[in-house]
Design a protein around this motif. Structure first.
Motif, PDB file in Angstrom:
ATOM      1  N   TRP A 206     -75.690 113.134  18.189  1.00  0.00           N
ATOM      2  CA  TRP A 206     -76.872 113.139  17.334  1.00  0.00           C
ATOM      3  C   TRP A 206     -76.479 113.306  15.864  1.00  0.00           C
ATOM      4  O   TRP A 206     -77.044 112.661  14.980  1.00  0.00           O
ATOM      5  CB  TRP A 206     -77.806 114.257  17.779  1.00  0.00           C
ATOM      6  N   LEU A 207     -75.474 114.139  15.599  1.00  0.00           N
ATOM      7  CA  LEU A 207     -74.965 114.299  14.237  1.00  0.00           C
ATOM      8  C   LEU A 207     -74.445 112.963  13.699  1.00  0.00           C
ATOM      9  O   LEU A 207     -74.716 112.597  12.548  1.00  0.00           O
ATOM     10  CB  LEU A 207     -73.849 115.344  14.200  1.00  0.00           C
ATOM     11  N   GLY A 208     -73.692 112.236  14.544  1.00  0.00           N
ATOM     12  CA  GLY A 208     -73.186 110.933  14.125  1.00  0.00           C
ATOM     13  C   GLY A 208     -74.311 109.960  13.802  1.00  0.00           C
ATOM     14  O   GLY A 208     -74.223 109.182  12.852  1.00  0.00           O
ATOM     15  N   ILE A 209     -75.385 110.012  14.594  1.00  0.00           N
ATOM     16  CA  ILE A 209     -76.538 109.136  14.343  1.00  0.00           C
ATOM     17  C   ILE A 209     -77.205 109.515  13.019  1.00  0.00           C
ATOM     18  O   ILE A 209     -77.559 108.640  12.213  1.00  0.00           O
ATOM     19  CB  ILE A 209     -77.544 109.231  15.506  1.00  0.00           C
ATOM     20  N   VAL A 210     -77.376 110.806  12.777  1.00  0.00           N
ATOM     21  CA  VAL A 210     -77.986 111.266  11.528  1.00  0.00           C
ATOM     22  C   VAL A 210     -77.141 110.826  10.335  1.00  0.00           C
ATOM     23  O   VAL A 210     -77.677 110.341   9.316  1.00  0.00           O
ATOM     24  CB  VAL A 210     -78.149 112.799  11.542  1.00  0.00           C
TER      25      VAL A 210
END
Length: 255
Positions: A206-210
């Motif tokens: 999710w961090l990578g997506i953000v």
């Protein structure tokens, strides 16, 4: 000694974004000035690599360049580009860490050359590339063998290796920080990343997506946005690393 996950091993993405942005805001002009300086130094090496590679690929406009000169341009360009890129990443990450500690990094904190840290980072990147290449080659061989039985079966290894690549790349989200702060051994970075990220794998994804969304928004503002987003995202990633792996500098990068 490889880094061990911090106490609860949980990642708060929103907190990482807030901390990363606050870290960048402590010294924005120093981050941007160093990044601009490194870009200016990188450009000649990138140009040399492009000219040498284009000549060796027999681009008509560059056929007047001697092959020996093309090889020299390519080699010098690639080596120079890698060295400057390592210097840039190490400097920006050191600045991000200092800023997350509550300090305002000075320009000298960014520009200081650290050969052992650069060597660890390069070694870790090479190891990851080798692992990806080996996995891809194995999948291709298995797919070729299954294709002789039934072409539809070639999809199986492709799907498996795609899932493996996604899992691996997420576990190596903090490869830079683990290489520079987590372990003095480049050979331990892959395993340390897996151990530290796996308990919070979905949150790291999710961090990578953000961060991808942040990059996309910055791209709307052309080169200015991209110039700003690189240190911001690096500060966010470093803040997230500190949540998962702890805030101890185990390699002495700050000394």
């Amino acid at each position: 000694m490889a880094p061990t996950p911090a106490g609860d091993s949980r990642l708060n993405v929103l907190q990482a974004v807030e901390e990363g942005w606050a870290a960048f805001c402590r010294a924005p002009w120093v981050f941007l000035l160093f990044e601009a300086l490194s870009a200016v130094i990188l450009l000649p090496f990138a140009a040399l690599s492009a000219v040498g590679g284009a000549r060796l690929a027999e681009v008509n406009e560059l056929m007047g360049v001697h092959p020996v000169g093309a090889w020299m341009a390519l080699i010098v360009g690639v080596i120079g580009y890698v060295i400057v890129a390592l210097w840039t990443v190490v400097g920006l990450t050191r600045g991000a860490w200092l800023s997350l500690e509550g300090r305002k990094p000075c320009f000298a904190d960014f520009t200081r050359w650290d050969r052992p840290a650069s060597a660890r980072l390069l070694g870790s990147a090479i190891l990851l590339a080798i692992l990806v290449a080996v996995a891809g080659a194995i999948a291709a061989l298995i797919g070729a063998g299954l294709g002789k039985l039934n072409e539809a079966l070639t999809v199986i290894p492709m799907v498996v290796v795609a899932i493996f690549f996604i899992w691996l790349l997420v576990t190596q989200k903090f490869l830079i920080q683990v290489s520079l702060f987590g372990t003095p051994k480049a050979t331990a970075t892959i395993g340390a990343g897996v151990k530290g990220v796996n308990p919070s794998w979905w949150m790291v994804l999710w961090l990578g997506i953000v961060e991808g969304v942040i990059h996309s928004i910055a791209a709307l503002f052309s080169y200015g946005g991209l110039l700003v987003v690189v240190p911001v995202v690096l500060c966010i990633s470093t803040a997230a690393y500190r949540q998962l792996f702890g805030s101890e500098d185990r390699t002495g990068l700050l000394n």
